[in-house]
Design a protein around this motif. Structure first.
Motif, PDB file in Angstrom:
ATOM      1  N   PHE A 238       0.680  -0.802  -0.293  1.00 50.85           N
ATOM      2  CA  PHE A 238       0.089   0.011  -0.172  1.00 50.85           C
ATOM      3  C   PHE A 238       0.866   1.011   0.556  1.00 50.85           C
ATOM      4  O   PHE A 238       0.118   2.622   0.036  1.00 50.85           O
ATOM      5  CB  PHE A 238      -1.219  -0.578   1.366  1.00 50.85           C
ATOM      6  N   GLY A 239       2.569   1.097   0.394  1.00 47.89           N
ATOM      7  CA  GLY A 239       2.884   2.498   0.057  1.00 47.89           C
ATOM      8  C   GLY A 239       3.418   3.368   0.899  1.00 47.89           C
ATOM      9  O   GLY A 239       3.295   2.685   1.783  1.00 47.89           O
ATOM     10  N   ARG A 240       4.116   4.130   1.425  1.00 47.28           N
ATOM     11  CA  ARG A 240       4.856   4.980   2.327  1.00 47.28           C
ATOM     12  C   ARG A 240       3.569   6.062   2.273  1.00 47.28           C
ATOM     13  O   ARG A 240       3.432   6.354   3.762  1.00 47.28           O
ATOM     14  CB  ARG A 240       5.942   5.546   1.721  1.00 47.28           C
ATOM     15  N   LYS A 241       3.054   7.113   1.931  1.00 47.70           N
ATOM     16  CA  LYS A 241       2.603   8.074   2.002  1.00 47.70           C
ATOM     17  C   LYS A 241       1.401   7.780   3.167  1.00 47.70           C
ATOM     18  O   LYS A 241       0.778   8.707   3.858  1.00 47.70           O
ATOM     19  CB  LYS A 241       1.149   8.570   0.751  1.00 47.70           C
ATOM     20  N   TYR A 242       0.124   7.063   2.993  1.00 46.61           N
ATOM     21  CA  TYR A 242      -0.804   6.674   4.192  1.00 46.61           C
ATOM     22  C   TYR A 242      -0.141   5.856   5.211  1.00 46.61           C
ATOM     23  O   TYR A 242      -1.058   5.088   5.994  1.00 46.61           O
ATOM     24  CB  TYR A 242      -1.850   6.455   3.753  1.00 46.61           C
ATOM     25  N   LEU A 243       1.248   5.421   4.988  1.00 48.92           N
ATOM     26  CA  LEU A 243       1.482   4.022   6.678  1.00 48.92           C
ATOM     27  C   LEU A 243       0.710   4.403   7.619  1.00 48.92           C
ATOM     28  O   LEU A 243       1.169   3.286   8.216  1.00 48.92           O
ATOM     29  CB  LEU A 243       2.995   3.561   5.778  1.00 48.92           C
ATOM     30  N   GLY A 244       1.160   5.464   8.194  1.00 49.05           N
ATOM     31  CA  GLY A 244       0.521   5.936   9.610  1.00 49.05           C
ATOM     32  C   GLY A 244      -0.176   5.331  10.102  1.00 49.05           C
ATOM     33  O   GLY A 244      -0.841   4.952  10.591  1.00 49.05           O
ATOM     34  N   SER A 245      -1.752   5.720   9.280  1.00 44.14           N
ATOM     35  CA  SER A 245      -3.028   4.964   8.957  1.00 44.14           C
ATOM     36  C   SER A 245      -3.013   3.922   9.355  1.00 44.14           C
ATOM     37  O   SER A 245      -3.990   3.130   9.737  1.00 44.14           O
ATOM     38  CB  SER A 245      -3.685   6.281   8.031  1.00 44.14           C
ATOM     39  N   LEU A 246      -2.335   3.856   8.178  1.00 42.50           N
ATOM     40  CA  LEU A 246      -3.141   1.720   7.349  1.00 42.50           C
ATOM     41  C   LEU A 246      -2.438   1.283   8.700  1.00 42.50           C
ATOM     42  O   LEU A 246      -3.238   0.132   9.347  1.00 42.50           O
ATOM     43  CB  LEU A 246      -2.126   1.448   6.298  1.00 42.50           C
ATOM     44  N   ARG A 247      -1.005   1.754   9.397  1.00 40.85           N
ATOM     45  CA  ARG A 247      -0.101   0.496  10.261  1.00 40.85           C
ATOM     46  C   ARG A 247      -1.402   0.969  11.461  1.00 40.85           C
ATOM     47  O   ARG A 247      -0.828  -0.202  12.681  1.00 40.85           O
ATOM     48  CB  ARG A 247       0.971   1.295  10.517  1.00 40.85           C
ATOM     49  N   GLY A 248      -1.639   1.475  11.621  1.00 39.71           N
ATOM     50  CA  GLY A 248      -2.102   2.462  13.064  1.00 39.71           C
ATOM     51  C   GLY A 248      -4.177   1.628  13.188  1.00 39.71           C
ATOM     52  O   GLY A 248      -4.779   1.145  14.583  1.00 39.71           O
ATOM     53  N   PHE A 249      -4.260   1.530  11.804  1.00 39.56           N
ATOM     54  CA  PHE A 249      -5.649   0.331  11.603  1.00 39.56           C
ATOM     55  C   PHE A 249      -5.129  -1.427  12.018  1.00 39.56           C
ATOM     56  O   PHE A 249      -5.714  -1.825  13.398  1.00 39.56           O
ATOM     57  CB  PHE A 249      -6.089   0.759  10.671  1.00 39.56           C
ATOM     58  N   ALA A 250      -4.127  -1.501  11.868  1.00 42.43           N
ATOM     59  CA  ALA A 250      -4.167  -3.068  11.819  1.00 42.43           C
ATOM     60  C   ALA A 250      -3.549  -3.234  13.472  1.00 42.43           C
ATOM     61  O   ALA A 250      -3.884  -4.028  14.001  1.00 42.43           O
ATOM     62  CB  ALA A 250      -2.491  -3.335  10.888  1.00 42.43           C
ATOM     63  N   MET A 251      -2.756  -1.612  13.860  1.00 44.98           N
ATOM     64  CA  MET A 251      -2.063  -1.830  15.079  1.00 44.98           C
ATOM     65  C   MET A 251      -3.486  -2.366  16.039  1.00 44.98           C
ATOM     66  O   MET A 251      -3.409  -2.563  17.125  1.00 44.98           O
ATOM     67  CB  MET A 251      -1.084  -1.186  15.591  1.00 44.98           C
ATOM     68  N   THR A 252      -4.347  -1.996  15.750  1.00 44.94           N
ATOM     69  CA  THR A 252      -5.446  -1.593  16.818  1.00 44.94           C
ATOM     70  C   THR A 252      -5.961  -2.417  16.468  1.00 44.94           C
ATOM     71  O   THR A 252      -6.347  -3.501  17.627  1.00 44.94           O
ATOM     72  CB  THR A 252      -6.476  -0.535  16.133  1.00 44.94           C
ATOM     73  N   VAL A 253      -6.085  -3.816  15.976  1.00 44.68           N
ATOM     74  CA  VAL A 253      -6.918  -4.877  15.496  1.00 44.68           C
ATOM     75  C   VAL A 253      -5.677  -6.215  16.577  1.00 44.68           C
ATOM     76  O   VAL A 253      -6.412  -6.585  16.820  1.00 44.68           O
ATOM     77  CB  VAL A 253      -6.392  -5.344  13.909  1.00 44.68           C
TER      78      VAL A 253
END
Length: 307
Positions: A238-253
């Protein structure tokens, strides 16, 4: 949760071409900590009590880790006029500068927002693959002293197993990072999920300290591949630009999985007087993860139709 998220999101911002190997080197710090901290905590608690041990770590975090992070960490290479992989930003007014490989690598990386990623099947399959080891591993780790205690292993032996897991994971992450630069990450994630099942089966037969150490070795191999897979696959897909929000969602899970993981083990012990039943039941989840990982192919963005 936030400390894990920051470290796993920061390094992928700086590396693209050899991201797997870079992340495997970065992860050594966490692996070394996981190897050293359990016996150190055991000694601190025995010597000072658990309250003072907590306070010791609070002081170290405030006086050592926080200042180092403030002084040394930069979020993205662009913040210091660099590009990933130590490439140089083109000078002002020279948009066409830079070699062809740099320009191609920048064009090749497609970034997905969280909303866009959530509309892909790969996103949800990967979330399941992250949820399962978080739930199962936390459940086993929280109850490991009790599980091994029923099989004649002392608490010190159980702490040794945790260190063995970490020590084994260290070289495994290095090899896994190298492999993930060459082969599809989902295959290695499927292999790790299958390894999770085998280690759980073996745990049921542990009857001596040497067998417990062998379990730690197997679990460390699986943990090293799991850790690298989860760190590499999100920026790769999914690339670098939105990695924070993507990883944050995954971390919540994963945090939710960690929260619920120990509960069924405790309920099973109260109900059955042991852990065999719940370990057999929990094996179903990583078995499903094998299929989910294999099905989680790299998503492709549809280009807008030109008229």
């Amino acid at each position: 949760g936030s400390m894990t998220l920051v470290s796993s999101t920061l390094a992928p911002q700086w590396f693209v071409a050899k991201r797997g190997r870079a992340l495997s080197l970065v992860s050594i710090g966490g692996v070394v900590g996981s190897a050293l901290i359990p016996p150190l905590n055991t000694w601190l608690i025995a010597s000072l009590g658990w309250r003072v041990s907590w306070q010791v770590w609070a002081v170290l975090l405030c006086l050592v880790m926080a200042p180092l992070a403030r002084l040394l960490v930069r979020n993205r290479p662009e913040d210091v006029r660099l590009l990933p992989d130590n490439r140089q930003l083109p000078k002002s007014g020279s948009a066409g500068s830079g070699d062809d490989s740099d320009q191609k690598s920048r064009r090749a990386e497609v970034s997905w927002s969280l909303g866009q990623a959530r509309r892909t099947a790969a996103f949800w399959l990967l979330l399941y693959c992250m949820f399962v080891p978080s739930m199962v591993n936390t459940g086993i780790t929280f109850h490991l002293v009790s599980i091994l205690g029923e099989q004649g292993i002392s608490p010190t032996g159980a702490a040794l197993v945790l260190s063995v897991i970490a020590v084994t994971a260290m070289p495994t992450t290095l090899v896994a990072g190298w492999l993930m630069d060459r082969y599809p990450v989902r295959y290695l994630m499927a292999l790790a999920a299958a390894g999770q099942v085998f280690t759980m089966v073996y745990l049921l037969s542990v009857g001596s300290t040497s067998m417990a150490v062998a379990f730690g070795v197997g679990r460390g191999l699986v943990a090293g591949v799991e850790q690298m897979g989860f760190n590499v696959i999100w920026p790769n897909y999914f690339g670098r630009k939105y990695l924070g929000s993507l990883r944050g969602f995954a971390m919540t899970v994963t945090v939710v999985g960690s929260a619920f993981g120990p509960l069924p083990f405790g309920f099973a012990f109260d109900r059955f007087g042991g852990y065999s039943e719940i370990i057999w039941l929990m094996m179903l989840f990583p078995l499903v993860s094998v299929a989910c990982a294999l099905l989680a192919k790299t998503p492709q963005k549809q280009r807008p139709v030109r008229r």
